[in-house]
Enzyme design. Structure first.
Site, PDB file in Angstrom:
ATOM      1  N   CYS A 260      -0.748   5.634  10.171  1.00  0.00           N
ATOM      2  CA  CYS A 260       0.424   4.923  10.669  1.00  0.00           C
ATOM      3  C   CYS A 260       0.021   3.615  11.325  1.00  0.00           C
ATOM      4  O   CYS A 260      -0.842   3.588  12.191  1.00  0.00           O
ATOM      5  CB  CYS A 260       1.149   5.741  11.728  1.00  0.00           C
ATOM      6  SG  CYS A 260       1.635   7.360  11.176  1.00  0.00           S
TER       7      CYS A 260
ATOM      8  N   CYS B 218       6.192  -5.545  15.609  1.00  0.00           N
ATOM      9  CA  CYS B 218       5.747  -4.631  16.670  1.00  0.00           C
ATOM     10  C   CYS B 218       4.259  -4.900  16.929  1.00  0.00           C
ATOM     11  O   CYS B 218       3.455  -4.884  16.001  1.00  0.00           O
ATOM     12  CB  CYS B 218       5.969  -3.178  16.251  1.00  0.00           C
ATOM     13  SG  CYS B 218       7.690  -2.820  15.825  1.00  0.00           S
TER      14      CYS B 218
ATOM     15  N   SER C 286      12.282   6.062   7.879  1.00  0.00           N
ATOM     16  CA  SER C 286      11.881   5.755   9.252  1.00  0.00           C
ATOM     17  C   SER C 286      12.302   4.332   9.605  1.00  0.00           C
ATOM     18  O   SER C 286      12.105   3.409   8.816  1.00  0.00           O
ATOM     19  CB  SER C 286      10.362   5.899   9.365  1.00  0.00           C
ATOM     20  OG  SER C 286       9.936   5.671  10.685  1.00  0.00           O
TER      21      SER C 286
ATOM     22  N   ASN D  10      -3.150   4.692  16.453  1.00  0.00           N
ATOM     23  CA  ASN D  10      -4.259   4.367  15.560  1.00  0.00           C
ATOM     24  C   ASN D  10      -4.719   2.955  15.849  1.00  0.00           C
ATOM     25  O   ASN D  10      -3.896   2.065  16.066  1.00  0.00           O
ATOM     26  CB  ASN D  10      -3.803   4.487  14.105  1.00  0.00           C
ATOM     27  CG  ASN D  10      -3.511   5.923  13.736  1.00  0.00           C
ATOM     28  OD1 ASN D  10      -4.347   6.798  13.926  1.00  0.00           O
ATOM     29  ND2 ASN D  10      -2.306   6.177  13.257  1.00  0.00           N
TER      30      ASN D  10
ATOM     31  N   SER E  82      11.681   5.131  15.302  1.00  0.00           N
ATOM     32  CA  SER E  82      10.459   4.760  16.006  1.00  0.00           C
ATOM     33  C   SER E  82      10.838   4.259  17.394  1.00  0.00           C
ATOM     34  O   SER E  82      11.176   3.097  17.575  1.00  0.00           O
ATOM     35  CB  SER E  82       9.716   3.680  15.219  1.00  0.00           C
ATOM     36  OG  SER E  82       9.282   4.215  13.989  1.00  0.00           O
ATOM     37  N   LEU E  83      10.795   5.160  18.368  1.00  0.00           N
ATOM     38  CA  LEU E  83      11.290   4.811  19.707  1.00  0.00           C
ATOM     39  C   LEU E  83      10.172   4.197  20.563  1.00  0.00           C
ATOM     40  O   LEU E  83      10.307   3.090  21.053  1.00  0.00           O
ATOM     41  CB  LEU E  83      11.887   6.048  20.379  1.00  0.00           C
ATOM     42  CG  LEU E  83      12.821   5.747  21.539  1.00  0.00           C
ATOM     43  CD1 LEU E  83      14.084   5.054  21.076  1.00  0.00           C
ATOM     44  CD2 LEU E  83      13.183   7.021  22.301  1.00  0.00           C
ATOM     45  N   HIS E  84       9.121   4.936  20.781  1.00  0.00           N
ATOM     46  CA  HIS E  84       7.898   4.464  21.448  1.00  0.00           C
ATOM     47  C   HIS E  84       8.037   4.150  22.938  1.00  0.00           C
ATOM     48  O   HIS E  84       7.025   3.944  23.620  1.00  0.00           O
ATOM     49  CB  HIS E  84       7.280   3.246  20.739  1.00  0.00           C
ATOM     50  CG  HIS E  84       7.010   3.462  19.285  1.00  0.00           C
ATOM     51  ND1 HIS E  84       6.350   4.564  18.815  1.00  0.00           N
ATOM     52  CD2 HIS E  84       7.347   2.735  18.191  1.00  0.00           C
ATOM     53  CE1 HIS E  84       6.269   4.497  17.489  1.00  0.00           C
ATOM     54  NE2 HIS E  84       6.876   3.410  17.080  1.00  0.00           N
TER      55      HIS E  84
ATOM     56  N   CYS F 169       6.139  -7.016   6.928  1.00  0.00           N
ATOM     57  CA  CYS F 169       7.248  -6.522   7.746  1.00  0.00           C
ATOM     58  C   CYS F 169       7.642  -7.613   8.723  1.00  0.00           C
ATOM     59  O   CYS F 169       6.782  -8.332   9.230  1.00  0.00           O
ATOM     60  CB  CYS F 169       6.828  -5.265   8.516  1.00  0.00           C
ATOM     61  SG  CYS F 169       8.176  -4.502   9.465  1.00  0.00           S
TER      62      CYS F 169
ATOM     63  N   CYS G 299       3.515   8.465   1.191  1.00  0.00           N
ATOM     64  CA  CYS G 299       4.003   7.501   2.175  1.00  0.00           C
ATOM     65  C   CYS G 299       4.127   6.168   1.442  1.00  0.00           C
ATOM     66  O   CYS G 299       3.131   5.656   0.928  1.00  0.00           O
ATOM     67  CB  CYS G 299       2.997   7.416   3.323  1.00  0.00           C
ATOM     68  SG  CYS G 299       3.412   6.181   4.567  1.00  0.00           S
TER      69      CYS G 299
ATOM     70  N   GLY H 252       6.645  -2.125   5.986  1.00  0.00           N
ATOM     71  CA  GLY H 252       8.021  -2.600   5.923  1.00  0.00           C
ATOM     72  C   GLY H 252       9.003  -1.799   6.756  1.00  0.00           C
ATOM     73  O   GLY H 252       8.711  -0.703   7.222  1.00  0.00           O
ATOM     74  N   GLU H 253      10.176  -2.398   6.961  1.00  0.00           N
ATOM     75  CA  GLU H 253      11.280  -1.747   7.660  1.00  0.00           C
ATOM     76  C   GLU H 253      12.314  -1.381   6.591  1.00  0.00           C
ATOM     77  O   GLU H 253      13.024  -2.254   6.073  1.00  0.00           O
ATOM     78  CB  GLU H 253      11.865  -2.708   8.709  1.00  0.00           C
ATOM     79  CG  GLU H 253      13.214  -2.298   9.277  1.00  0.00           C
ATOM     80  CD  GLU H 253      13.275  -0.860   9.795  1.00  0.00           C
ATOM     81  OE1 GLU H 253      12.318  -0.385  10.437  1.00  0.00           O
ATOM     82  OE2 GLU H 253      14.298  -0.198   9.525  1.00  0.00           O
TER      83      GLU H 253
ATOM     84  N   GLU I 190       0.825  -1.197   0.000  1.00  0.00           N
ATOM     85  CA  GLU I 190       0.000   0.000   0.000  1.00  0.00           C
ATOM     86  C   GLU I 190       0.865   1.255   0.000  1.00  0.00           C
ATOM     87  O   GLU I 190       1.960   1.270   0.545  1.00  0.00           O
ATOM     88  CB  GLU I 190      -0.914  -0.004   1.240  1.00  0.00           C
ATOM     89  CG  GLU I 190      -1.920  -1.129   1.192  1.00  0.00           C
ATOM     90  CD  GLU I 190      -2.846  -1.179   2.388  1.00  0.00           C
ATOM     91  OE1 GLU I 190      -4.052  -1.313   2.182  1.00  0.00           O
ATOM     92  OE2 GLU I 190      -2.372  -1.089   3.532  1.00  0.00           O
TER      93      GLU I 190
ATOM     94  N   CYS J 250       1.271  -2.604  15.583  1.00  0.00           N
ATOM     95  CA  CYS J 250       1.260  -2.214  14.170  1.00  0.00           C
ATOM     96  C   CYS J 250       0.633  -3.329  13.334  1.00  0.00           C
ATOM     97  O   CYS J 250       1.024  -4.491  13.439  1.00  0.00           O
ATOM     98  CB  CYS J 250       2.688  -1.939  13.707  1.00  0.00           C
ATOM     99  SG  CYS J 250       2.815  -1.582  11.943  1.00  0.00           S
TER     100      CYS J 250
HETATM  101  N1  SAH Z   1       9.328   0.099  10.099  1.00  0.00           N
HETATM  102  C1  SAH Z   1       9.540   1.526  10.038  1.00  0.00           C
HETATM  103  C2  SAH Z   1       8.664   2.186   9.032  1.00  0.00           C
HETATM  104  C3  SAH Z   1       7.194   2.173   9.370  1.00  0.00           C
HETATM  105  S1  SAH Z   1       6.802   3.774   9.805  1.00  0.00           S
HETATM  106  C4  SAH Z   1       9.373   2.109  11.416  1.00  0.00           C
HETATM  107  O1  SAH Z   1       8.885   1.422  12.300  1.00  0.00           O
HETATM  108  O2  SAH Z   1       9.788   3.229  11.637  1.00  0.00           O
HETATM  109  C5  SAH Z   1       5.314   3.692  10.571  1.00  0.00           C
HETATM  110  C6  SAH Z   1       5.319   4.517  11.832  1.00  0.00           C
HETATM  111  O3  SAH Z   1       4.051   4.368  12.440  1.00  0.00           O
HETATM  112  C7  SAH Z   1       6.336   3.998  12.825  1.00  0.00           C
HETATM  113  O4  SAH Z   1       6.804   5.043  13.621  1.00  0.00           O
HETATM  114  C8  SAH Z   1       5.484   3.047  13.609  1.00  0.00           C
HETATM  115  O5  SAH Z   1       6.029   2.728  14.845  1.00  0.00           O
HETATM  116  C9  SAH Z   1       4.209   3.829  13.733  1.00  0.00           C
HETATM  117  N2  SAH Z   1       3.051   2.999  14.039  1.00  0.00           N
HETATM  118  C10 SAH Z   1       2.911   1.687  13.840  1.00  0.00           C
HETATM  119  N3  SAH Z   1       1.705   1.261  14.262  1.00  0.00           N
HETATM  120  C11 SAH Z   1       1.077   2.352  14.723  1.00  0.00           C
HETATM  121  C12 SAH Z   1      -0.220   2.570  15.275  1.00  0.00           C
HETATM  122  N4  SAH Z   1      -1.080   1.562  15.431  1.00  0.00           N
HETATM  123  N5  SAH Z   1      -0.549   3.828  15.615  1.00  0.00           N
HETATM  124  C13 SAH Z   1       0.319   4.843  15.454  1.00  0.00           C
HETATM  125  N6  SAH Z   1       1.542   4.699  14.933  1.00  0.00           N
HETATM  126  C14 SAH Z   1       1.920   3.471  14.588  1.00  0.00           C
END
Ligand code: SAH
Length: 409
Positions: free
Chosen positions: A386, A159, A244, A343, A267-269, A155, A148, A210-211, A135, A162
């Site tokens: 996202c 995580c 990212s 999301n 993507s730290l979180h 992927c 995007c 994807g990563e 997509e 996601c």
């Molecule tokens: N794999 C890469 C590229 C994907 S970017 C990465 O993780 O950075 C997608 C971004 O959306 C990342 O920052 C990811 O952590 C974030 N993301 C994934 N699932 C999400 C969700 N359910 N709600 C909000 N952000 C999310």
């Protein structure tokens, strides 16, 4: 990409009509699968976007054509966003088919298109030559248009919050499969299919499926192709490209050494390893401190501010003490925090933080002098935001109430 025997070209579907409603709209109904079965094996057919211009010249010469035809073809693709022989009036009639077959095979077939935000957010589900689904999302803002893009089908990073991570990895995309997503968006804009008049793609974010750093070579070549001037590439500014990553430390160092001016997003979180080990499983390999060290190395080498992505998940990672810990880790660094209200994804009980918790999180980061923005979560109604990209060929369930936060900051 090495040369493979070209796949039979999938039928070229008609372009979906421009639609402008505010409700999610299905713009194109599911299409028959492309002629190739889903095998998961083999490489996509060679495409000019896989090759530097010099190598495209070699292919053209191999067909008995003057090498300058490589530039002509490249201008059609990167400058006029077309791969249709009938639109290439500067090429001799007899040369058009052999040249487009050799260098411009259609790699992505639109399977379904969804729009929201009055038609200015558009998600396309693509089918690749081997039946993989990916997509891309186009987002038009008053001052820019961001594409995007996906770098992998699926992927492997797993995580748990996601949607893409839940299905696992199908395969890496080729350089041209990545670039073709941007060119398709550029064509939509140039054709006036997106409300707001004709326009250009100004920004590209590798934040689709994807990563990107797990598909390093293809992603790097895609960045080069997107940012080199026409006819070598598409002419988008490096500064307008964001890669990212979940934090693949050696690949971050490698990207820094390329000395590009692209933005790195991490993507730290979570600011602590205990929680990050569960939210971003690759953290078991590279810890928060390792990832941030790599990020500061990137900032030092490129002079670019690193974007720290942090999805705010209610009662999971939105505690005041975590905001303070994050603030102390980032204070004084060339960094910026992008908070993403979580999301919703299927099967997950997690949800976005309460507004008060989000405000407090922002306040505490700012108290540490760390710049913060809250990400616009465009495309929620069409599962295009996202973490919602799951590439299912089945239409999404009708959304519940409209998400007020889905437009604007
Ligand atoms: N794999 C890469 C590229 C994907 S970017 C990465 O993780 O950075 C997608 C971004 O959306 C990342 O920052 C990811 O952590 C974030 N993301 C994934 N699932 C999400 C969700 N359910 N709600 C909000 N952000 C999310």
């Amino acid at each position: 990409m090495s040369a493979t025997s070209p796949a039979p070209e999938p039928a070229r579907p008609e372009e979906p009509a421009g639609l402008q409603g505010t409700a999610p709209l299905v713009l194109a109904s599911p299409r028959p699968a492309s002629p190739r079965p889903a095998s998961g094996r083999g490489r996509p057919p060679r495409h000019l976007a896989d090759l530097p211009l010099a190598e495209r010249r070699g292919v053209v010469a191999g067909l008995g054509q003057p090498p300058f035809r490589a530039s002509q073809l490249s201008r059609h693709f990167f400058g006029r966003y077309t791969d249709r022989p009938e639109e290439m009036s500067d090429l001799p009639l007899a040369a058009r088919d052999p040249l487009t077959r050799a260098l411009l095979p259609r790699l992505l077939t639109p399977e379904r298109e969804l729009a929201c935000d009055g038609g200015t957010t558009r998600k396309t589900l693509w089918r690749t030559f081997d039946g993989a689904l990916v997509e891309s999302v186009l987002m038009r803002y008053p001052d820019r248009v961001t594409m995007c893009v996906s770098s992998q089908a699926g992927c492997g990073m797993a995580c748990p919050f996601c949607a893409t991570g839940q299905a696992g990895l199908t395969r890496n995309l080729s350089t041209a499969e990545i670039v073709a997503q941007v060119v398709a968006g550029a064509r939509m804009l140039a054709d006036g299919q997106v409300p707001g008049g004709a326009g250009r793609v100004s920004n590209v974010v590798f934040m689709g499926m994807g990563e990107p750093l797990a598909n390093y070579a293809s992603v790097l070549a895609a960045v080069r192709r997107l940012t080199e001037p026409v006819p070598e590439g598409m002419g988008i500014s490096q500064r307008s490209v964001t890669v990212s990553t979940v934090g693949l430390v050696p690949a971050i160092a490698r990207l820094a050494a390329e000395r590009l001016s692209v933005t790195l997003a991490v993507s730290l979180h979570a600011p602590d390893d205990e929680l990050r080990d569960t939210l971003v499983p690759v953290n078991r390999r590279w810890k928060v401190a390792d990832v941030l060290d790599a990020a500061w190395g990137y900032a030092a080498t490129t002079g670019r501010r690193v974007s720290i992505e942090y999805a705010l998940i209610r009662d999971i990672n939105d505690h005041a003490w975590r905001a303070d810990l994050l603030g102390s880790l980032l204070a004084g660094r060339l960094a910026h925090v992008n908070l993403i209200p979580l999301n919703p994804t299927p099967g997950s009980k997690w949800t976005a933080s309460r507004p008060a918790a989000q405000r407090e999180f922002v306040r505490r980061l700012e108290a540490h002098g760390v710049p913060v923005t809250v990400r616009d979560t465009r495309g929620r109604e069409i599962d295009g935001a996202c973490g919602q990209l799951a590439a299912s060929a089945v239409a999404p369930a009708p959304s519940s109430a409209p998400t007020p936060s889905s437009v604007g900051r």
